[in-house]
Design a protein around this motif. Structure first.
Motif, PDB file in Angstrom:
ATOM      1  N   CYS A 193      41.187 -59.326  62.168  1.00 39.16           N
ATOM      2  CA  CYS A 193      40.763 -59.295  63.567  1.00 39.16           C
ATOM      3  C   CYS A 193      41.429 -58.104  64.254  1.00 39.16           C
ATOM      4  O   CYS A 193      42.631 -57.878  64.099  1.00 39.16           O
ATOM      5  CB  CYS A 193      41.158 -60.584  64.275  1.00 39.16           C
ATOM      6  SG  CYS A 193      40.671 -60.619  66.020  1.00 39.16           S
ATOM      7  N   ILE A 194      40.659 -57.358  65.008  1.00 40.29           N
ATOM      8  CA  ILE A 194      41.205 -56.164  65.661  1.00 40.29           C
ATOM      9  C   ILE A 194      41.596 -56.414  67.114  1.00 40.29           C
ATOM     10  O   ILE A 194      41.977 -55.486  67.825  1.00 40.29           O
ATOM     11  CB  ILE A 194      40.231 -54.974  65.572  1.00 40.29           C
ATOM     12  CG1 ILE A 194      38.879 -55.312  66.185  1.00 40.29           C
ATOM     13  CG2 ILE A 194      40.086 -54.523  64.127  1.00 40.29           C
ATOM     14  CD1 ILE A 194      37.991 -54.114  66.400  1.00 40.29           C
ATOM     15  N   THR A 195      41.535 -57.675  67.545  1.00 39.86           N
ATOM     16  CA  THR A 195      41.988 -58.012  68.892  1.00 39.86           C
ATOM     17  C   THR A 195      43.508 -57.888  68.954  1.00 39.86           C
ATOM     18  O   THR A 195      44.203 -58.356  68.046  1.00 39.86           O
ATOM     19  CB  THR A 195      41.575 -59.450  69.262  1.00 39.86           C
ATOM     20  OG1 THR A 195      40.159 -59.537  69.213  1.00 39.86           O
ATOM     21  CG2 THR A 195      42.078 -59.836  70.642  1.00 39.86           C
ATOM     22  N   GLU A 196      44.013 -57.249  69.995  1.00 39.87           N
ATOM     23  CA  GLU A 196      45.458 -57.094  70.147  1.00 39.87           C
ATOM     24  C   GLU A 196      46.112 -58.471  70.231  1.00 39.87           C
ATOM     25  O   GLU A 196      45.673 -59.342  70.973  1.00 39.87           O
ATOM     26  CB  GLU A 196      45.781 -56.295  71.409  1.00 39.87           C
ATOM     27  CG  GLU A 196      47.232 -55.916  71.507  1.00 39.87           C
ATOM     28  CD  GLU A 196      47.515 -54.984  72.676  1.00 39.87           C
ATOM     29  OE1 GLU A 196      48.660 -54.980  73.139  1.00 39.87           O
ATOM     30  OE2 GLU A 196      46.587 -54.270  73.106  1.00 39.87           O
ATOM     31  N   GLY A 197      47.134 -58.679  69.425  1.00 37.50           N
ATOM     32  CA  GLY A 197      47.855 -59.945  69.409  1.00 37.50           C
ATOM     33  C   GLY A 197      47.298 -60.958  68.429  1.00 37.50           C
ATOM     34  O   GLY A 197      47.903 -61.988  68.200  1.00 37.50           O
TER      35      GLY A 197
ATOM     36  N   ASP B 114      46.133 -61.425  64.488  1.00 34.51           N
ATOM     37  CA  ASP B 114      46.155 -60.809  63.165  1.00 34.51           C
ATOM     38  C   ASP B 114      45.513 -61.716  62.127  1.00 34.51           C
ATOM     39  O   ASP B 114      45.897 -61.724  60.957  1.00 34.51           O
ATOM     40  CB  ASP B 114      47.596 -60.479  62.760  1.00 34.51           C
ATOM     41  CG  ASP B 114      48.202 -59.411  63.641  1.00 34.51           C
ATOM     42  OD1 ASP B 114      47.468 -58.504  64.069  1.00 34.51           O
ATOM     43  OD2 ASP B 114      49.416 -59.487  63.915  1.00 34.51           O
ATOM     44  N   HIS B 115      44.516 -62.491  62.554  1.00 32.62           N
ATOM     45  CA  HIS B 115      43.818 -63.392  61.646  1.00 32.62           C
ATOM     46  C   HIS B 115      43.112 -62.589  60.562  1.00 32.62           C
ATOM     47  O   HIS B 115      42.480 -61.568  60.839  1.00 32.62           O
ATOM     48  CB  HIS B 115      42.801 -64.240  62.419  1.00 32.62           C
ATOM     49  CG  HIS B 115      42.010 -65.155  61.547  1.00 32.62           C
ATOM     50  ND1 HIS B 115      42.557 -66.285  60.988  1.00 32.62           N
ATOM     51  CD2 HIS B 115      40.723 -65.099  61.139  1.00 32.62           C
ATOM     52  CE1 HIS B 115      41.631 -66.899  60.269  1.00 32.62           C
ATOM     53  NE2 HIS B 115      40.511 -66.202  60.349  1.00 32.62           N
ATOM     54  N   THR B 116      43.229 -63.038  59.317  1.00 31.79           N
ATOM     55  CA  THR B 116      42.554 -62.370  58.213  1.00 31.79           C
ATOM     56  C   THR B 116      41.544 -63.310  57.575  1.00 31.79           C
ATOM     57  O   THR B 116      41.644 -64.526  57.691  1.00 31.79           O
ATOM     58  CB  THR B 116      43.556 -61.886  57.143  1.00 31.79           C
ATOM     59  OG1 THR B 116      44.237 -63.017  56.595  1.00 31.79           O
ATOM     60  CG2 THR B 116      44.540 -60.893  57.722  1.00 31.79           C
ATOM     61  N   ALA B 117      40.580 -62.715  56.896  1.00 32.30           N
ATOM     62  CA  ALA B 117      39.530 -63.477  56.222  1.00 32.30           C
ATOM     63  C   ALA B 117      38.935 -62.611  55.123  1.00 32.30           C
ATOM     64  O   ALA B 117      39.261 -61.423  55.014  1.00 32.30           O
ATOM     65  CB  ALA B 117      38.453 -63.876  57.224  1.00 32.30           C
TER      66      ALA B 117
END
Length: 80
Positions: free
Chosen positions: A42-46, A48-51
């Motif tokens: 995820c590129i949202t600041e704060g 860091d969810h990955t998939a």
């Protein structure tokens, strides 16, 4: 020592390498290129969810923050 500001893309790539247990970005990119699904973050600041996503994913759904902000490592690195 001078301060070096890393771009958001660079920070996300480094976090993805660290979370996946790779010492170098090159190693992670090679694995991503050889599989039908690849790591994404995820590129949202704060957030860091990955998939695991399709290699060309640039607007995947983030289960953590709810945005369409998950980008594959190949897109993030500029290879696709």
């Amino acid at each position: 020592m001078s301060n070096i500001a890393l771009s958001q893309k660079s920070v996300k790539l480094m976090k993805l390498c660290d979370q996946r247990g790779f010492d170098s970005l090159d190693d992670l990119l090679l694995v991503a290129l050889l599989n039908s699904m690849c790591p994404a973050i995820c590129i949202t600041e704060g957030c860091d969810h990955t998939a695991e996503m399709e290699p060309d994913q640039d607007q995947g759904f983030c289960e953590a923050c709810g945005g369409n902000t998950v980008v594959s490592i190949l897109v993030l690195a500029g290879l696709i």
